[in-house]
Write an enzyme that holds these catalytic residues in place. Structure first.
Site, PDB file in Angstrom:
ATOM      1  N   ASP A   1       0.861  -1.185   0.000  1.00  0.00           N
ATOM      2  CA  ASP A   1       0.000   0.000   0.000  1.00  0.00           C
ATOM      3  C   ASP A   1       0.898   1.235   0.000  1.00  0.00           C
ATOM      4  OD1 ASP A   1      -2.117   1.711   0.158  1.00  0.00           O
ATOM      5  OD2 ASP A   1      -2.692   1.197   2.199  1.00  0.00           O
ATOM      6  N   MET A   2       0.745   2.066  -1.025  1.00  0.00           N
ATOM      7  CA  MET A   2       1.560   3.275  -1.111  1.00  0.00           C
ATOM      8  C   MET A   2       1.094   4.293  -0.069  1.00  0.00           C
ATOM      9  SD  MET A   2       3.512   2.207  -3.407  1.00  0.00           S
ATOM     10  CE  MET A   2       4.538   3.682  -3.449  1.00  0.00           C
TER      11      MET A   2
ATOM     12  N   ASP B   1      -3.280   2.403  -5.963  1.00  0.00           N
ATOM     13  CA  ASP B   1      -2.062   2.487  -5.161  1.00  0.00           C
ATOM     14  C   ASP B   1      -1.864   1.310  -4.207  1.00  0.00           C
ATOM     15  OD1 ASP B   1      -4.158   3.134  -3.477  1.00  0.00           O
ATOM     16  OD2 ASP B   1      -3.033   4.665  -2.391  1.00  0.00           O
ATOM     17  N   GLU B   2      -2.558   0.201  -4.428  1.00  0.00           N
ATOM     18  CA  GLU B   2      -2.357  -0.956  -3.560  1.00  0.00           C
ATOM     19  C   GLU B   2      -2.712  -2.244  -4.295  1.00  0.00           C
ATOM     20  OE1 GLU B   2      -5.093  -1.438  -0.244  1.00  0.00           O
ATOM     21  OE2 GLU B   2      -6.419   0.070  -1.115  1.00  0.00           O
TER      22      GLU B   2
END
Length: 403
Positions: free
Chosen positions: A10-11, A104-105
């Protein structure tokens, strides 16, 4: 059989982090990305902004009150998408099974990869974090566990820049003390409902057992809660997932009050959904509308058709009928409208009787789609809500009147 090993990456504050990376003057400052109108919401807030209580999905007006010194940006979504593609390319080097969860994940299934992991999943997770940082300049958090639920939960436990492993023997120590809102699928209403029965922590759910919960919340929810509270989740990592629906929704600057306004926007949304269906080569059996009122109460209504559709006028006809059958509470304005289609089907054979009408529609929509392909899907709507679409609306009302 090897024990499953799932990694979730996860960013951290993805949109805001990209902005800070690309604009050095933003580093260390409270950056808030989202819709900047009075009805907009926060997409991402940097950790500097989170110190002031700003978080994703918060109304932007509230975020501005909480953090007036924040730097508010509409965001560069093409750039975010490009960086996301770069991150998922890196992930694909670490596992052949990668499932995107959002921009983003994502999940990686690293089961049976002992030769690459060398018996140390923590080091493998650290190598992935380092590769992302080196190639994108962005920080990611990673969780590793026997299943998707625990891996996603683990990645969130030590943000930012976290790396957490949850093993089966860690469930009571790590999982049970967490609030029930951390269970996947437990929203605010479910949390309040469970709290009324005295359940506040995940361990409370695990200790209660399915039989007791079933009497309180029903069989389906009880089974879901007990399984996750005990760290059980059999969902596989799915590398490729076809879209289950195609839709479009919009939030309005001011609540819609009149039926005419609502139907005008339903027409616009139906045109966008129709364009996306045809571009994807799909026909749909089910049309759904979504209505969110000014008090944030949300309703959906849908209809399943025997014949699959993809034309704007057919989608609009069903969307309008669904809206007209909806009992709008007196005095309620509409904050958000959405139209979506699902139940996809391949193009079907039609009779000779239908052929002529279909060919006329094909010519019309081929012309419309060429305009959209050249100028963008909003182009027709921007032409005064479109003379073409108004003709469709008028012809539709005329055909309804004749019947």
């Amino acid at each position: 059989m090897a024990e499953r090993l799932i990694l979730h990456i996860d960013m951290d504050c993805f949109f805001a982090a990209v902005e800070q990376r690309d604009n050095p003057e933003l580093r260390g400052k409270p950056v808030i990305v989202g819709g900047l109108s009075s009805r907009g919401v926060v997409s991402t807030a940097s950790y500097e902004a989170r110190k002031y209580g700003v978080h994703s999905a918060m109304p932007m007006a509230l975020a501005k009150r909480k953090c007036p010194q924040g730097i508010f940006l509409t965001g560069n979504y093409p750039q975010y998408k490009a960086v996301s593609a770069q991150i998922f390319e890196i992930m694909s080097r670490f596992s052949p099974l990668v499932e995107p969860l959002s921009i983003d994940e994502g999940f990686l299934d690293i089961t049976g990869m002992e030769r690459f992991i060398k018996g140390n999943p923590r080091n493998y997770g650290m190598k992935l974090k380092q590769a992302v940082l080196k190639e994108t300049g962005l920080i990611a958090s990673v969780g590793i566990a026997p299943n998707k639920f625990l891996a996603k939960l683990a990645s969130d436990l030590e943000k930012p820049d976290g790396l957490v492993i949850i093993r089966q023997e860690d469930i009571q120590r790590i999982l049970w003390p967490l609030p029930i809102a951390r269970i996947w699928g437990v929203g605010k209403k479910t949390e309040e409902r469970l709290a009324a029965f005295g359940y506040r922590y995940i361990g409370d759910i695990a200790r209660a057992g399915k039989d007791v919960l079933q009497k309180q919340v029903g069989e389906r929810l009880a089974r879901h809660l007990v399984e996750l509270a005990n760290g059980k989740d059999d969902r596989p990592v799915e590398p490729v997932r076809d879209a289950q629906s195609i839709g479009k929704e919009t939030t309005f600057e001011e609540n819609l009050q009149s039926r005419q306004e609502v139907e005008q926007h339903l027409l616009y949304l139906s045109a966008q959904v129709g364009w996306r269906l045809r571009r994807s080569g799909k026909n749909a059996h089910t049309v759904q509308i979504k209505i969110r009122l000014g008090d944030f109460s949300t309703y959906t209504r849908q209809k399943t058709l025997s014949d699959a559709i993809c034309y704007d006028e057919d989608i609009f006809k069903e969307a309008k009928a669904l809206f007209r059958a909806f009992s709008l509470p007196y005095g309620s304005g509409i904050r958000l409208l959405g139209v979506s289609c699902s139940g996809f089907d391949a193009p079907s054979e039609i009779s000779l009787f239908e052929m002529e009408n279909k060919q006329k529609k094909e010519r019309l929509y081929t012309a419309i789609d060429k305009i959209k392909a050249r100028f963008g899907e909003d182009k027709i709507a921007h032409l005064g809500e479109s003379r073409v679409l108004k003709k469709i609306n008028a012809s539709l009302d005329g055909s309804e009147a004749r019947h």
